[in-house]
Each structure stands twice: as structure tokens, then as C-alpha cells.
Design a protein around this motif. Structure first.
Motif, PDB file in Angstrom:
ATOM      1  N   ALA A  14      -3.082  -3.863   2.512  1.00  0.00           N
ATOM      2  CA  ALA A  14      -3.149  -5.327   2.452  1.00  0.00           C
ATOM      3  C   ALA A  14      -2.113  -5.838   1.472  1.00  0.00           C
ATOM      4  O   ALA A  14      -1.913  -5.271   0.391  1.00  0.00           O
ATOM      5  N   ARG A  67       3.286 -16.556   7.151  1.00  0.00           N
ATOM      6  CA  ARG A  67       3.311 -15.123   6.855  1.00  0.00           C
ATOM      7  C   ARG A  67       4.148 -14.345   7.861  1.00  0.00           C
ATOM      8  O   ARG A  67       4.783 -13.348   7.503  1.00  0.00           O
ATOM      9  N   SER A  85       2.597 -10.305   3.827  1.00  0.00           N
ATOM     10  CA  SER A  85       1.268 -10.602   3.271  1.00  0.00           C
ATOM     11  C   SER A  85       0.171 -10.231   4.260  1.00  0.00           C
ATOM     12  O   SER A  85      -0.749 -11.012   4.521  1.00  0.00           O
ATOM     13  N   LYS A  87      -3.041  -8.834   6.144  1.00  0.00           N
ATOM     14  CA  LYS A  87      -4.456  -8.818   5.796  1.00  0.00           C
ATOM     15  C   LYS A  87      -5.183  -7.851   6.728  1.00  0.00           C
ATOM     16  O   LYS A  87      -4.708  -7.600   7.849  1.00  0.00           O
ATOM     17  N   SER A 123      -7.666  -2.274   3.441  1.00  0.00           N
ATOM     18  CA  SER A 123      -8.021  -3.160   2.324  1.00  0.00           C
ATOM     19  C   SER A 123      -7.962  -2.428   1.000  1.00  0.00           C
ATOM     20  O   SER A 123      -7.811  -1.215   0.940  1.00  0.00           O
TER      21      SER A 123
END
Length: 123
Positions: A14, A67, A85, A87, A123
Motif C-alpha cells: 500500500a 492517483r 498511492s 490501496k 496492506s
């Protein structure tokens, strides 16, 4: 025959970045609008970004605005998706697609599809 071949997917943490590429062959690339779609496990395929023939007009899903950046090189028959960036919710198989229609916001308006490349964001 027409081929769209994606590359550049992979596993990233992430906050990291990836750039996807899609090389087109068998069609007059500069006459097609290009789209990037993604499909997460158990979800419908969704439009992420579109870029018009000349590259002058681009549009993005709200979830990736600011992004992701789509670009194309008509001399190289290639479209790109720069993803920053990242996620965990960006995890999906990413597809490029070519459209000869003007209403490029509808999945059904795409004539050709690539086989997809997996992007996994941890993550």
C-alpha cells in the motif's frame, strides 16, 4: 488478428506504484479510444480510466482520480496506466480494451479486450 497484451502487474505494498502497459496489434491503434477496466474477486468489471484516440481527453473513475494517470503512445501502439498511492482496494485484474465508439463509458462499447494482468496491493 487483434491482440491487446497487458503487462506490468504484480504485488506491491500500500502506498506504492505500478505502471501497466498494453501493447496493441492487428488494429489501427490511433483510431481507437482505449479504456482500462478492473475486476476484483466477486465483483463486476468496472471502468477505471478512458483515453481518447489522440490522448487529449482522459477521464477517471472517482475512486482513482488524482492517483492514476492514463497515457498512450500511438507510435508504439501502447497505452499505459500509471498507478500511484495504491490501496488494498485497488487489488484486481486489470484489463485494457479498445473502442471504436464515442460513448466509451459503457463496457459493451468496447470491441477488443486484453487477457488482463493481476495487481495485488498488500496492506
Amino acid at each position: 488478428q487483434v491482440q491487446l497484451v497487458e503487462s506490468g502487474g504484480g504485488l506491491v505494498q500500500a502506498g506504492g506504484s505500478l505502471t501497466l502497459s498494453c501493447l496493441a496489434s492487428g488494429l489501427t491503434f490511433s483510431t481507437y479510444h482505449m479504456g482500462w477496466f478492473r475486476q476484483a474477486l466477486g465483483k463486476e468489471r468496472e471502468l477505471v480510466a478512458v483515453i481518447r484516440r489522440s490522448g487529449g481527453m482522459r477521464d477517471y473513475a472517482d475512486s482513482v482520480k488524482g492517483r492514476f494517470t492514463a497515457s498512450r503512445d500511438n507510435a508504439r501502439n501502447t497505452v499505459y496506466l500509471q498507478m500511484n498511492s495504491l490501496k488494498p482496494e485497488d487489488t484486481a485484474v486489470y484489463y485494457c480494451a479498445a473502442s471504436s465508439y464515442s460513448d466509451v463509458y459503457y463496457r459493451a462499447r468496447y470491441d477488443y479486450w486484453g487477457q488482463g494482468t493481476q495487481v495485488t496491493v498488500s496492506s
